[in-house]
Enzyme design. Structure first.
Site, PDB file in Angstrom:
ATOM      1  N   LEU A  30       0.868  -1.173   0.000  1.00  0.00           N
ATOM      2  CA  LEU A  30       0.000   0.000   0.000  1.00  0.00           C
ATOM      3  C   LEU A  30       0.905   1.222   0.000  1.00  0.00           C
ATOM      4  O   LEU A  30       2.012   1.181   0.532  1.00  0.00           O
ATOM      5  CB  LEU A  30      -0.886   0.040   1.259  1.00  0.00           C
ATOM      6  CG  LEU A  30      -1.915  -1.070   1.431  1.00  0.00           C
ATOM      7  CD1 LEU A  30      -2.620  -0.924   2.782  1.00  0.00           C
ATOM      8  CD2 LEU A  30      -2.925  -1.069   0.304  1.00  0.00           C
ATOM      9  N   ASP A  31       0.415   2.324  -0.579  1.00  0.00           N
ATOM     10  CA  ASP A  31       1.153   3.584  -0.455  1.00  0.00           C
ATOM     11  C   ASP A  31       1.348   3.873   1.022  1.00  0.00           C
ATOM     12  O   ASP A  31       0.503   3.518   1.852  1.00  0.00           O
ATOM     13  CB  ASP A  31       0.366   4.740  -1.082  1.00  0.00           C
ATOM     14  CG  ASP A  31       0.355   4.710  -2.591  1.00  0.00           C
ATOM     15  OD1 ASP A  31       1.129   3.941  -3.188  1.00  0.00           O
ATOM     16  OD2 ASP A  31      -0.443   5.464  -3.175  1.00  0.00           O
ATOM     17  N   GLN A  32       2.415   4.552   1.373  1.00  0.00           N
ATOM     18  CA  GLN A  32       2.741   4.837   2.770  1.00  0.00           C
ATOM     19  C   GLN A  32       1.576   5.478   3.515  1.00  0.00           C
ATOM     20  O   GLN A  32       1.322   5.175   4.673  1.00  0.00           O
ATOM     21  CB  GLN A  32       3.972   5.741   2.857  1.00  0.00           C
ATOM     22  CG  GLN A  32       4.352   6.078   4.278  1.00  0.00           C
ATOM     23  CD  GLN A  32       5.635   6.869   4.363  1.00  0.00           C
ATOM     24  OE1 GLN A  32       6.302   7.097   3.367  1.00  0.00           O
ATOM     25  NE2 GLN A  32       5.994   7.279   5.552  1.00  0.00           N
ATOM     26  N   THR A  34      -1.661   5.242   2.827  1.00  0.00           N
ATOM     27  CA  THR A  34      -2.916   4.500   2.712  1.00  0.00           C
ATOM     28  C   THR A  34      -3.020   3.522   3.874  1.00  0.00           C
ATOM     29  O   THR A  34      -2.067   2.816   4.189  1.00  0.00           O
ATOM     30  CB  THR A  34      -2.964   3.730   1.377  1.00  0.00           C
ATOM     31  OG1 THR A  34      -2.827   4.654   0.303  1.00  0.00           O
ATOM     32  CG2 THR A  34      -4.266   2.973   1.214  1.00  0.00           C
TER      33      THR A  34
END
Length: 184
Positions: A30-32, A34
């Site tokens: 996941l994006d940091q 998110t």
């Protein structure tokens, strides 16, 4: 928190799990900024079986986001993406050289403050796909609240949450479904 260790060596989901379980394999990221569900394998065999499901696009992922504006209805966004070599990690829409990126969306409601709660189902898995598809003028033209890269610093954090994840158990084939309520 980062899914995997970054260049700075800061704490990540992977480093925390390695301390608790020993060897682990991060099946996806996941994006940091998110929040939400992540799949992590405890054996190489499970990792490879789960990776096949992601590659074959049989894993169902559903995110919930809060948008900085009003959107209505439902539909599909198809905008090809590629990295911006002059401004990484930013992605750009490129109809000639971009990689296919497809997202289904469904409006869940409005908060009375000009924001939209939306469900996003990625059919492909490109970097920043959901963020770009929401923010870009050819997409929803409405960035996710708190998206400092493609929108505005208009919230305490990126309001994007991996809420639902369904896949087959890597060894038994049994269908598995997980849900995590968004914290916003």
């Amino acid at each position: 928190m980062l899914s995997v260790p970054g260049l700075t060596g800061e704490e990540s989901v992977e480093s925390l799990l390695r301390r608790q379980y020993g060897e682990v394999w991060m099946v996806h990221r996941l994006d940091q900024d998110t929040s939400g569900l992540l799949v992590v394998a405890l054996t190489a065999e499970a990792y490879h079986a789960l990776q096949r499901q992601f590659l074959q696009r049989t894993v169902h992922k559903r995110y919930v986001a809060l948008l900085s504006g009003t959107v209505s209805g439902s539909g599909t966004i198809s905008l090809p993406l590629r990295p911006d070599p002059l401004d990484r990690p930013r992605q750009v829409v490129d109809h000639e050289h971009g990689r296919e990126a497809v997202t289904r969306y469904e409006v869940l409601g409005h908060d009375g403050q000009g924001r939209t709660r939306i469900a996003l189902t990625p059919l492909t898995g490109r970097t920043h796909q959901l963020r770009m598809h929401c923010a870009h003028a050819e997409g929803l033209a409405t960035p996710i609240v708190g998206d400092r890269l493609y929108g505005h610093a208009d919230g305490p954090r990126l309001m994007l949450h991996a809420a639902d994840l369904s896949f087959s158990h890597p060894l038994t084939g049994q269908p598995l479904t997980f849900h995590s309520e968004p914290p916003f």
